[in-house]
Design a protein around this motif. Structure first.
Motif, mmCIF file in Angstrom:
data_model
loop_
_atom_site.group_PDB
_atom_site.id
_atom_site.type_symbol
_atom_site.label_atom_id
_atom_site.label_comp_id
_atom_site.label_asym_id
_atom_site.label_seq_id
_atom_site.Cartn_x
_atom_site.Cartn_y
_atom_site.Cartn_z
ATOM 1 N N ASP A 71 11.657 -0.208 24.355
ATOM 2 C CA ASP A 71 11.114 0.683 23.330
ATOM 3 C C ASP A 71 11.272 0.016 21.962
ATOM 4 O OD1 ASP A 71 10.713 2.739 25.332
ATOM 5 O OD2 ASP A 71 12.874 3.111 25.234
ATOM 6 N N LEU A 72 10.605 0.586 20.973
ATOM 7 C CA LEU A 72 10.650 0.045 19.619
ATOM 8 C C LEU A 72 11.120 1.113 18.654
ATOM 9 C CD1 LEU A 72 9.864 -2.352 17.658
ATOM 10 C CD2 LEU A 72 7.688 -1.131 17.339
ATOM 11 N N ALA A 73 12.108 0.784 17.827
ATOM 12 C CA ALA A 73 12.564 1.698 16.782
ATOM 13 C C ALA A 73 12.000 1.246 15.443
ATOM 14 C CB ALA A 73 14.083 1.732 16.720
ATOM 15 N N VAL A 74 11.348 2.164 14.757
ATOM 16 C CA VAL A 74 10.776 1.904 13.437
ATOM 17 C C VAL A 74 11.531 2.763 12.424
ATOM 18 C CG1 VAL A 74 8.688 1.873 12.022
ATOM 19 C CG2 VAL A 74 8.522 1.521 14.506
ATOM 20 N N GLY B 206 3.233 -8.693 8.609
ATOM 21 C CA GLY B 206 4.276 -9.679 8.850
ATOM 22 C C GLY B 206 5.542 -9.440 8.060
ATOM 23 N N ALA B 207 5.632 -8.320 7.334
ATOM 24 C CA ALA B 207 6.858 -8.019 6.580
ATOM 25 C C ALA B 207 8.042 -7.776 7.506
ATOM 26 C CB ALA B 207 6.640 -6.804 5.686
ATOM 27 N N ALA B 208 7.768 -7.377 8.742
ATOM 28 C CA ALA B 208 8.799 -7.219 9.763
ATOM 29 C C ALA B 208 8.201 -7.630 11.093
ATOM 30 C CB ALA B 208 9.300 -5.779 9.822
ATOM 31 N N VAL B 209 9.011 -8.221 11.957
ATOM 32 C CA VAL B 209 8.548 -8.614 13.286
ATOM 33 C C VAL B 209 9.643 -8.293 14.292
ATOM 34 C CG1 VAL B 209 6.916 -10.401 12.569
ATOM 35 C CG2 VAL B 209 9.325 -11.000 12.871
ATOM 36 N N GLU C 18 -0.167 -1.338 4.534
ATOM 37 C CA GLU C 18 -1.430 -0.847 5.092
ATOM 38 C C GLU C 18 -1.744 0.561 4.589
ATOM 39 O OE1 GLU C 18 -4.842 -0.840 7.683
ATOM 40 O OE2 GLU C 18 -3.515 -2.464 7.059
ATOM 41 N N ASN C 19 -3.035 0.822 4.338
ATOM 42 C CA ASN C 19 -3.492 2.155 3.937
ATOM 43 C C ASN C 19 -2.702 2.699 2.750
ATOM 44 O OD1 ASN C 19 -5.393 2.169 6.000
ATOM 45 N ND2 ASN C 19 -4.033 3.211 7.443
ATOM 46 N N SER C 20 -2.740 1.934 1.664
ATOM 47 C CA SER C 20 -2.066 2.345 0.424
ATOM 48 C C SER C 20 -0.581 2.604 0.639
ATOM 49 C CB SER C 20 -2.741 3.594 -0.167
ATOM 50 O OG SER C 20 -4.104 3.344 -0.442
ATOM 51 N N ALA C 21 0.042 1.702 1.433
ATOM 52 C CA ALA C 21 1.483 1.728 1.699
ATOM 53 C C ALA C 21 1.912 2.880 2.595
ATOM 54 C CB ALA C 21 2.298 1.714 0.419
ATOM 55 N N SER C 22 0.957 3.521 3.296
ATOM 56 C CA SER C 22 1.361 4.412 4.375
ATOM 57 C C SER C 22 1.974 3.586 5.498
ATOM 58 C CB SER C 22 0.165 5.210 4.901
ATOM 59 O OG SER C 22 0.535 6.007 6.006
ATOM 60 N N GLY C 23 1.383 2.410 5.750
ATOM 61 C CA GLY C 23 1.972 1.460 6.676
ATOM 62 C C GLY C 23 1.431 1.545 8.083
ATOM 63 N N GLY C 24 1.906 0.631 8.924
ATOM 64 C CA GLY C 24 1.502 0.579 10.323
ATOM 65 C C GLY C 24 2.229 -0.528 11.044
ATOM 66 N N VAL C 25 2.145 -0.491 12.372
ATOM 67 C CA VAL C 25 2.715 -1.522 13.235
ATOM 68 C C VAL C 25 1.647 -1.981 14.200
ATOM 69 C CG1 VAL C 25 4.390 -2.008 15.062
ATOM 70 C CG2 VAL C 25 5.091 -0.700 13.059
ATOM 71 N N TRP C 26 1.498 -3.294 14.334
ATOM 72 C CA TRP C 26 0.557 -3.886 15.277
ATOM 73 C C TRP C 26 1.333 -4.427 16.468
ATOM 74 C CZ3 TRP C 26 -1.192 -2.293 10.959
ATOM 75 C CH2 TRP C 26 -2.560 -2.192 10.702
ATOM 76 N N THR C 27 0.914 -4.095 17.687
ATOM 77 C CA THR C 27 1.533 -4.655 18.872
ATOM 78 C C THR C 27 0.613 -5.715 19.454
ATOM 79 O OG1 THR C 27 2.381 -4.168 21.095
ATOM 80 C CG2 THR C 27 0.643 -2.746 20.270
ATOM 81 N N LEU C 28 1.182 -6.897 19.722
ATOM 82 C CA LEU C 28 0.431 -8.028 20.248
ATOM 83 C C LEU C 28 0.956 -8.340 21.642
ATOM 84 C CD1 LEU C 28 0.497 -10.411 17.122
ATOM 85 C CD2 LEU C 28 -1.179 -8.642 17.664
ATOM 86 N N SER D 53 -0.508 10.111 4.840
ATOM 87 C CA SER D 53 -1.070 9.466 3.651
ATOM 88 C C SER D 53 -0.005 9.109 2.618
ATOM 89 C CB SER D 53 -2.119 10.387 3.002
ATOM 90 O OG SER D 53 -1.520 11.598 2.590
ATOM 91 N N THR D 54 1.237 9.512 2.878
ATOM 92 C CA THR D 54 2.313 9.238 1.932
ATOM 93 C C THR D 54 2.698 7.764 1.970
ATOM 94 O OG1 THR D 54 3.168 11.465 2.234
ATOM 95 C CG2 THR D 54 4.672 9.847 1.301
ATOM 96 N N ALA D 55 3.022 7.220 0.818
ATOM 97 C CA ALA D 55 3.397 5.803 0.737
ATOM 98 C C ALA D 55 4.836 5.620 1.188
ATOM 99 C CB ALA D 55 3.214 5.297 -0.691
ATOM 100 N N PHE D 56 5.062 5.755 2.520
ATOM 101 C CA PHE D 56 6.437 5.569 2.999
ATOM 102 C C PHE D 56 6.613 4.270 3.771
ATOM 103 C CE2 PHE D 56 4.575 6.760 6.782
ATOM 104 C CZ PHE D 56 4.598 8.095 7.161
ATOM 105 N N LYS D 57 5.646 3.375 3.710
ATOM 106 C CA LYS D 57 5.802 1.994 4.161
ATOM 107 C C LYS D 57 6.246 1.903 5.616
ATOM 108 C CE LYS D 57 7.004 0.636 -0.551
ATOM 109 N NZ LYS D 57 8.035 0.046 -1.442
ATOM 110 N N TYR D 58 5.550 2.619 6.481
ATOM 111 C CA TYR D 58 5.845 2.559 7.906
ATOM 112 C C TYR D 58 5.654 1.124 8.408
ATOM 113 C CZ TYR D 58 5.675 3.839 12.871
ATOM 114 O OH TYR D 58 5.925 3.951 14.220
ATOM 115 N N GLY D 59 6.640 0.615 9.149
ATOM 116 C CA GLY D 59 6.542 -0.735 9.685
ATOM 117 C C GLY D 59 7.621 -1.668 9.198
ATOM 118 N N ALA D 60 8.505 -1.177 8.378
ATOM 119 C CA ALA D 60 9.662 -1.983 7.964
ATOM 120 C C ALA D 60 10.808 -1.020 7.673
ATOM 121 C CB ALA D 60 9.345 -2.810 6.719
ATOM 122 N N PRO D 61 11.931 -1.163 8.363
ATOM 123 C CA PRO D 61 12.259 -2.228 9.315
ATOM 124 C C PRO D 61 11.887 -1.886 10.754
ATOM 125 C CG PRO D 61 14.175 -0.885 8.925
ATOM 126 C CD PRO D 61 13.078 -0.308 8.057
#
Length: 485
Positions: free
Chosen positions: A48-51, A418-421, A441-451, A473-481
């Motif tokens: 699993d992944l913890a964000v 790439g701010a977090a991997v 991503e999206n005005s700092a709402s953020g996101g995580v890409w799985t490859l 839509s909130t700028a909570f920078k999802y994806g780090a850490p």
């Protein structure tokens, strides 16, 4: 004109709480050896992944923070849902309060070897009655088939502004077969053993930054060592170090065993990049802070342009006697070294091609894609028998961004892809996958890409809206850490 360089391969002589009982899931028998899938919180066999979302609001409390656990499964991350853990979650101690920043650091690791990972969460803004404000806390939450297992505060800061939980790591540092916890706070690093012994690893000015932590067996003695990096500029004076610490059984504390001075780094990663059975230490976005030109702690200055990677190789007798340095102008490394790329700002380890040598996933959140500044990229550097560069000083790499075919989304200015991997076998097919944070991503709402398989084919974008998180839509920078396996 683009000038390519050959990487330098140098041989140089380097100068208060209960024991962690929360770690066992309910009704689970302890195993003799740790589970091979160490980040499986719900015990279903999938990583699993913890964000961490420390800037997220909880019950109207700004930046109370939470953690989003994204479930692995046969179809990979994003296809099996997720759950949101806060200090309002049953079994989790504490209460959501504005500024707690619960989720500022996260680690997902099977502490007891029972097949259930525990979630370690730092909340450096936690206030504690009688101790002060921004004392900080690290919370341990047990894994369970459904919901969460028992939780406990495993470390609480001693006083105002201690900010425990700025960083966190876990490994078997004492060699007793159980994993211990390392807590980074403001100007302090503390280790807490599985049987409850607390020892201060280091105290000193760190410029208010989170100490960078990594663990690995760099000497081949069967016990993990702790790597700590920190740096400060004129606060109150310049000092920057990468240090190794090992457990001293006689003193029942951590002992400093190796240093490199004047090196400021953003990330550390431990992996066996040359396949010799010893862990090596990669220093990400390495640069000389004190500018004393004494020991070239990050290799020649030209390798630091845009962010450089400096690797110290494990050695049973003298760690770091061999080193390598590379950046995006090294032959075989995708891209071009430009100021502000931040190549190496995030690191994760994976053996992508199954050759027995670890490869290094490198985030460059400042990378420009075309004219889009700070869109970001990740590069996979493959290990060779000589390390991350071969005998000719060349590297082998492949890179991805949101402009790569089959990678969803579009590369946009400020995405910080790439701010977090992180890495893990999220679909349990025997091949490790990658997760890439894009908090801009999206005005700092953020996101995580799985490859999947650390490749573009089948990649998926996970955004807060897609995961059903509040206030997408909130700028909570999802994806780090992100947590790693």
């Amino acid at each position: 004109m683009r000038i390519r360089t050959y990487a330098l391969a140098a041989a140089v002589v380097a100068a208060t709480t209960a024991p962690l009982a929360f770690a066992t899931a309910a009704n689970a028998a302890p195993a003799a050896e740790p589970s091979p899938v160490t980040s499986d919180f719900n015990g279903d066999g999938y990583a699993d992944l913890a964000v961490g979302v420390p800037d997220g609001a909880v019950d109207g409390k700004a930046k109370a923070g939470y953690v989003n656990l994204v479930w692995g499964g046969a179809k990979g991350l994003g296809a099996h849902g997720s759950t949101r853990i806060t200090q309002a979650t049953p079994e989790v101690p504490g209460t959501p309060e504005a500024g707690d920043r619960f989720g500022a650091s996260v680690a997902l690791v099977d502490m007891s070897g029972d097949g259930y990972a525990e979630l370690l969460v730092g909340a450096p803004g936690e206030d504690v009655t009688g101790r002060g404000t921004d004392v900080g806390v690290v919370v341990g939450i047990g894994g369970a088939k459904k919901g969460t297992g028992p939780g406990a505060n495993v470390a609480v800061g001693p006083s105002t502004s201690a900010a425990y939980g700025l960083s966190v790591a876990a490994a078997d540092l004492t060699g007793d077969g159980s994993r211990d916890i390392v807590i980074g706070g403001k100007d302090e690093v503390v280790a807490r053993t599985a049987d409850g012994i607390s020892t201060t690893v280091f105290e000193g000015a760190m410029g208010g930054r989170a100490p960078v932590l990594a663990t690995g067996d760099f000497t081949g003695d069967g016990t993990d060592d702790l790597a700590v990096a920190y740096w400060t500029v004129d606060d109150p004076f310049t000092q920057s170090h990468v240090r190794l610490w090992s457990w001293d059984a006689a003193e029942q504390s951590m002992a400093n065993t190796w240093n490199t001075d004047n090196a400021g780094v953003t990330a550390l990663a431990a992996g066996d990049f040359d396949g010799d059975g010893l862990d090596d230490l990669a220093l990400g976005e390495c640069r000389e802070i004190a500018d004393e030109n004494i020991d070239d702690p990050c290799g020649p200055e030209e390798y630091t342009k845009g962010g450089g990677i400096h690797i110290h190789y494990g050695d049973a007798k003298s760690f770091g006697i061999r080193s390598q340095t590379l950046n995006q102008d090294t032959v075989g490394v995708y891209g071009r070294a430009e100021d502000g790329d931040r190549f190496g700002a995030a690191l994760a380890v994976v053996d992508q091609n199954g050759d027995g040598r670890d490869d290094l996933l490198v985030g460059a959140p400042g990378e420009a894609i075309g004219t889009r500044a700070g869109a970001g990229a990740v590069t996979l550097l493959f290990g060779h028998s000589t390390g991350l560069v071969d005998a000719f000083g060349e590297a082998t790499s492949v890179a991805y961004n949101q402009g790569t075919p089959k990678v969803p989304g579009a590369a946009e200015a400020g995405d910080a892809f790439g701010a977090a991997v992180a890495t893990g076998d999220y679909d349990h097919d025997g091949s490790v996958d990658a997760a890439v944070g894009s908090p801009g991503e999206n005005s700092a709402s953020g996101g995580v890409w799985t490859l999947p398989h650390v490749a573009a084919a089948g990649s998926v974008a996970l955004t807060p809206a897609k995961l059903g998180l509040p206030s997408p839509s909130t700028a909570f920078k999802y994806g780090a850490p992100l947590s790693s396996h």
